[in-house]
Scaffold this motif. Structure first.
Motif, PDB file in Angstrom:
ATOM      1  N   ASN A   1       0.820  -1.209   0.000  1.00  0.00           N
ATOM      2  CA  ASN A   1       0.000   0.000   0.000  1.00  0.00           C
ATOM      3  C   ASN A   1       0.853   1.258   0.000  1.00  0.00           C
ATOM      4  O   ASN A   1       0.442   2.297  -0.499  1.00  0.00           O
ATOM      5  CB  ASN A   1      -0.935   0.017   1.219  1.00  0.00           C
ATOM      6  CG  ASN A   1      -2.017  -1.023   1.106  1.00  0.00           C
ATOM      7  OD1 ASN A   1      -2.357  -1.466   0.011  1.00  0.00           O
ATOM      8  ND2 ASN A   1      -2.565  -1.438   2.236  1.00  0.00           N
ATOM      9  N   SER A   2       2.061   1.166   0.579  1.00  0.00           N
ATOM     10  CA  SER A   2       2.913   2.350   0.661  1.00  0.00           C
ATOM     11  C   SER A   2       3.837   2.522  -0.544  1.00  0.00           C
ATOM     12  O   SER A   2       4.511   3.532  -0.662  1.00  0.00           O
ATOM     13  CB  SER A   2       3.727   2.320   1.957  1.00  0.00           C
ATOM     14  OG  SER A   2       4.430   1.110   2.070  1.00  0.00           O
ATOM     15  N   GLY A   3       3.878   1.560  -1.460  1.00  0.00           N
ATOM     16  CA  GLY A   3       4.708   1.691  -2.649  1.00  0.00           C
ATOM     17  C   GLY A   3       5.377   0.379  -3.028  1.00  0.00           C
ATOM     18  O   GLY A   3       4.973  -0.694  -2.581  1.00  0.00           O
ATOM     19  N   ILE A   4       6.408   0.473  -3.855  1.00  0.00           N
ATOM     20  CA  ILE A   4       7.165  -0.708  -4.265  1.00  0.00           C
ATOM     21  C   ILE A   4       8.262  -0.939  -3.237  1.00  0.00           C
ATOM     22  O   ILE A   4       9.120  -0.083  -3.033  1.00  0.00           O
ATOM     23  CB  ILE A   4       7.762  -0.529  -5.678  1.00  0.00           C
ATOM     24  CG1 ILE A   4       6.634  -0.395  -6.704  1.00  0.00           C
ATOM     25  CG2 ILE A   4       8.679  -1.696  -6.036  1.00  0.00           C
ATOM     26  CD1 ILE A   4       7.100  -0.056  -8.115  1.00  0.00           C
ATOM     27  N   HIS A   5       8.228  -2.095  -2.581  1.00  0.00           N
ATOM     28  CA  HIS A   5       9.195  -2.425  -1.534  1.00  0.00           C
ATOM     29  C   HIS A   5      10.311  -3.270  -2.151  1.00  0.00           C
ATOM     30  O   HIS A   5      10.037  -4.288  -2.778  1.00  0.00           O
ATOM     31  CB  HIS A   5       8.504  -3.171  -0.399  1.00  0.00           C
ATOM     32  CG  HIS A   5       9.386  -3.393   0.772  1.00  0.00           C
ATOM     33  ND1 HIS A   5       9.228  -4.437   1.634  1.00  0.00           N
ATOM     34  CD2 HIS A   5      10.462  -2.710   1.236  1.00  0.00           C
ATOM     35  CE1 HIS A   5      10.153  -4.390   2.572  1.00  0.00           C
ATOM     36  NE2 HIS A   5      10.911  -3.344   2.331  1.00  0.00           N
ATOM     37  N   LEU A   6      11.551  -2.832  -1.966  1.00  0.00           N
ATOM     38  CA  LEU A   6      12.707  -3.524  -2.514  1.00  0.00           C
ATOM     39  C   LEU A   6      13.679  -3.867  -1.404  1.00  0.00           C
ATOM     40  O   LEU A   6      14.012  -3.010  -0.578  1.00  0.00           O
ATOM     41  CB  LEU A   6      13.403  -2.632  -3.555  1.00  0.00           C
ATOM     42  CG  LEU A   6      14.603  -3.238  -4.263  1.00  0.00           C
ATOM     43  CD1 LEU A   6      14.624  -2.812  -5.716  1.00  0.00           C
ATOM     44  CD2 LEU A   6      15.907  -2.851  -3.603  1.00  0.00           C
ATOM     45  N   GLN A   7      14.115  -5.119  -1.369  1.00  0.00           N
ATOM     46  CA  GLN A   7      15.138  -5.570  -0.428  1.00  0.00           C
ATOM     47  C   GLN A   7      16.199  -6.316  -1.218  1.00  0.00           C
ATOM     48  O   GLN A   7      15.863  -7.141  -2.070  1.00  0.00           O
ATOM     49  CB  GLN A   7      14.561  -6.538   0.608  1.00  0.00           C
ATOM     50  CG  GLN A   7      13.613  -5.906   1.582  1.00  0.00           C
ATOM     51  CD  GLN A   7      13.070  -6.947   2.541  1.00  0.00           C
ATOM     52  OE1 GLN A   7      12.380  -7.872   2.135  1.00  0.00           O
ATOM     53  NE2 GLN A   7      13.391  -6.797   3.818  1.00  0.00           N
ATOM     54  N   SER A   8      17.465  -6.035  -0.913  1.00  0.00           N
ATOM     55  CA  SER A   8      18.554  -6.725  -1.582  1.00  0.00           C
ATOM     56  C   SER A   8      19.713  -6.914  -0.614  1.00  0.00           C
ATOM     57  O   SER A   8      19.956  -6.056   0.240  1.00  0.00           O
ATOM     58  CB  SER A   8      19.028  -5.917  -2.802  1.00  0.00           C
ATOM     59  OG  SER A   8      20.092  -6.585  -3.454  1.00  0.00           O
ATOM     60  N   SER A   9      20.403  -8.030  -0.769  1.00  0.00           N
ATOM     61  CA  SER A   9      21.608  -8.306   0.016  1.00  0.00           C
ATOM     62  C   SER A   9      22.670  -8.853  -0.929  1.00  0.00           C
ATOM     63  O   SER A   9      22.382  -9.753  -1.727  1.00  0.00           O
ATOM     64  CB  SER A   9      21.337  -9.349   1.104  1.00  0.00           C
ATOM     65  OG  SER A   9      20.422  -8.857   2.041  1.00  0.00           O
ATOM     66  N   PHE A  10      23.874  -8.309  -0.833  1.00  0.00           N
ATOM     67  CA  PHE A  10      24.976  -8.794  -1.661  1.00  0.00           C
ATOM     68  C   PHE A  10      26.287  -8.464  -0.965  1.00  0.00           C
ATOM     69  O   PHE A  10      26.306  -7.757   0.043  1.00  0.00           O
ATOM     70  CB  PHE A  10      24.920  -8.180  -3.065  1.00  0.00           C
ATOM     71  CG  PHE A  10      25.008  -6.685  -3.106  1.00  0.00           C
ATOM     72  CD1 PHE A  10      26.219  -6.045  -3.346  1.00  0.00           C
ATOM     73  CD2 PHE A  10      23.876  -5.903  -2.906  1.00  0.00           C
ATOM     74  CE1 PHE A  10      26.298  -4.668  -3.382  1.00  0.00           C
ATOM     75  CE2 PHE A  10      23.950  -4.516  -2.948  1.00  0.00           C
ATOM     76  CZ  PHE A  10      25.167  -3.897  -3.186  1.00  0.00           C
ATOM     77  N   SER A  11      27.374  -8.972  -1.513  1.00  0.00           N
ATOM     78  CA  SER A  11      28.694  -8.729  -0.920  1.00  0.00           C
ATOM     79  C   SER A  11      29.654  -8.189  -1.963  1.00  0.00           C
ATOM     80  O   SER A  11      29.542  -8.514  -3.149  1.00  0.00           O
ATOM     81  CB  SER A  11      29.272 -10.031  -0.356  1.00  0.00           C
ATOM     82  OG  SER A  11      28.445 -10.540   0.654  1.00  0.00           O
ATOM     83  N   VAL A  12      30.574  -7.367  -1.495  1.00  0.00           N
ATOM     84  CA  VAL A  12      31.681  -6.872  -2.318  1.00  0.00           C
ATOM     85  C   VAL A  12      32.957  -6.971  -1.481  1.00  0.00           C
ATOM     86  O   VAL A  12      32.887  -7.145  -0.269  1.00  0.00           O
ATOM     87  CB  VAL A  12      31.467  -5.411  -2.787  1.00  0.00           C
ATOM     88  CG1 VAL A  12      30.260  -5.291  -3.707  1.00  0.00           C
ATOM     89  CG2 VAL A  12      31.329  -4.456  -1.614  1.00  0.00           C
ATOM     90  N   ASN A  13      34.089  -6.861  -2.133  1.00  0.00           N
ATOM     91  CA  ASN A  13      35.364  -6.867  -1.419  1.00  0.00           C
ATOM     92  C   ASN A  13      35.922  -5.452  -1.352  1.00  0.00           C
ATOM     93  O   ASN A  13      35.956  -4.752  -2.370  1.00  0.00           O
ATOM     94  CB  ASN A  13      36.375  -7.778  -2.120  1.00  0.00           C
ATOM     95  CG  ASN A  13      35.978  -9.231  -2.033  1.00  0.00           C
ATOM     96  OD1 ASN A  13      35.545  -9.694  -0.982  1.00  0.00           O
ATOM     97  ND2 ASN A  13      36.106  -9.951  -3.132  1.00  0.00           N
ATOM     98  N   ALA A  14      36.365  -5.052  -0.180  1.00  0.00           N
ATOM     99  CA  ALA A  14      36.971  -3.723  -0.007  1.00  0.00           C
ATOM    100  C   ALA A  14      38.143  -3.545  -0.960  1.00  0.00           C
ATOM    101  O   ALA A  14      38.330  -2.473  -1.543  1.00  0.00           O
ATOM    102  CB  ALA A  14      37.410  -3.531   1.442  1.00  0.00           C
TER     103      ALA A  14
END
Length: 175
Positions: free
Chosen positions: A134-147
Motif C-alpha cells: 500500500n505504501s509503494g514498491i518495496h525492494l530488499q537486496s543483500s549482496f557482498s563486495v570486497n573492499a
C-alpha cells in the motif's frame, strides 16, 4: 508552443519514476570474535523507472553511522576517504521487471549494475525481493563486495578484526 510540449512531456516522464529518499543501507565487515564492524545509512536515495526496470541509488558516505564514534571517524578518514570520495553510486537494471506482476508477496529478481565507490567501479549482480504494498514498491537486496576491489586497504594492525568481504543490505519503499 514547442517549448510547452517539451516541458509537459518531460514532466510526464519524470512522473513515471518511483523515488525513495529514506532507503536504508546497512553494511557489515565484522569478523567473528571481534567487535562488530557495522554501519547504517538511513538517508539513501533510490530511484526506479518502472517502465524499464532501471534503478539507481546514491548514498553519502558521511551518512553511515556506527555504534562506536571512533570507527565512524576511521571509516570516513582512513578507509573510504569521504572528503575525497563523498558518495557511493549504483546504477543498474532489474532483470525481467514488470510492475504488473508485483503483488504483496515478495518476488525474486536479479539486479545487474555497477557500484561506484572510492573512485572505482565494480560490476555487481545482486538478488532482490520486490513487492507492491500500500505504501509503494518495496525492494530488499543483500549482496557482498570486497573492499580490495575498490582499493580500500585494511591496515595490518586491524587486518584480523575487519573483513575484506563487506556484506551490504538495501531496503527501501519507492513511491
Amino acid at each position: 508552443m514547442v517549448i510547452a510540449i517539451l516541458l509537459v512531456s518531460s514532466w510526464a516522464i519524470a512522473q513515471e519514476k518511483k523515488i525513495s529518499k529514506s532507503a536504508v543501507i546497512v553494511f557489515e565487515a565484522s569478523v567473528p570474535s571481534f567487535e562488530e564492524v557495522k554501519a547504517t545509512n538511513n538517508n539513501v536515495t533510490l530511484v526506479l523507472n518502472p517502465a524499464t526496470g532501471e534503478i539507481a541509488s546514491l548514498a553519502l558516505m558521511k551518512g553511515f553511522r556506527f555504534k562506536v564514534a571512533l570507527m565512524e571517524e576511521h571509516f570516513n578518514e582512513n578507509y573510504v576517504e569521504s572528503d575525497k570520495y563523498p558518495k557511493a553510486l549504483f546504477k543498474g537494471k532489474i532483470e525481467n521487471f514488470d510492475t504488473n506482476n508485483l503483488t504483496a508477496t515478495p518476488k525474486d529478481f536479479i539486479i545487474n549494475g555497477k557500484l561506484e565507490l572510492h573512485g572505482k567501479t565494480v560490476v555487481v549482480k545482486a538478488p532482490a525481493k520486490i513487492s507492491q504494498t500500500n505504501s509503494g514498491i518495496h525492494l530488499q537486496s543483500s549482496f557482498s563486495v570486497n573492499a580490495s576491489d575498490f582499493d580500500i586497504s585494511i591496515p595490518a594492525v586491524v587486518k584480523n578484526k575487519v573483513s575484506n568481504k563487506i556484506n551490504i543490505q538495501l531496503n527501501g519503499v519507492l513511491k
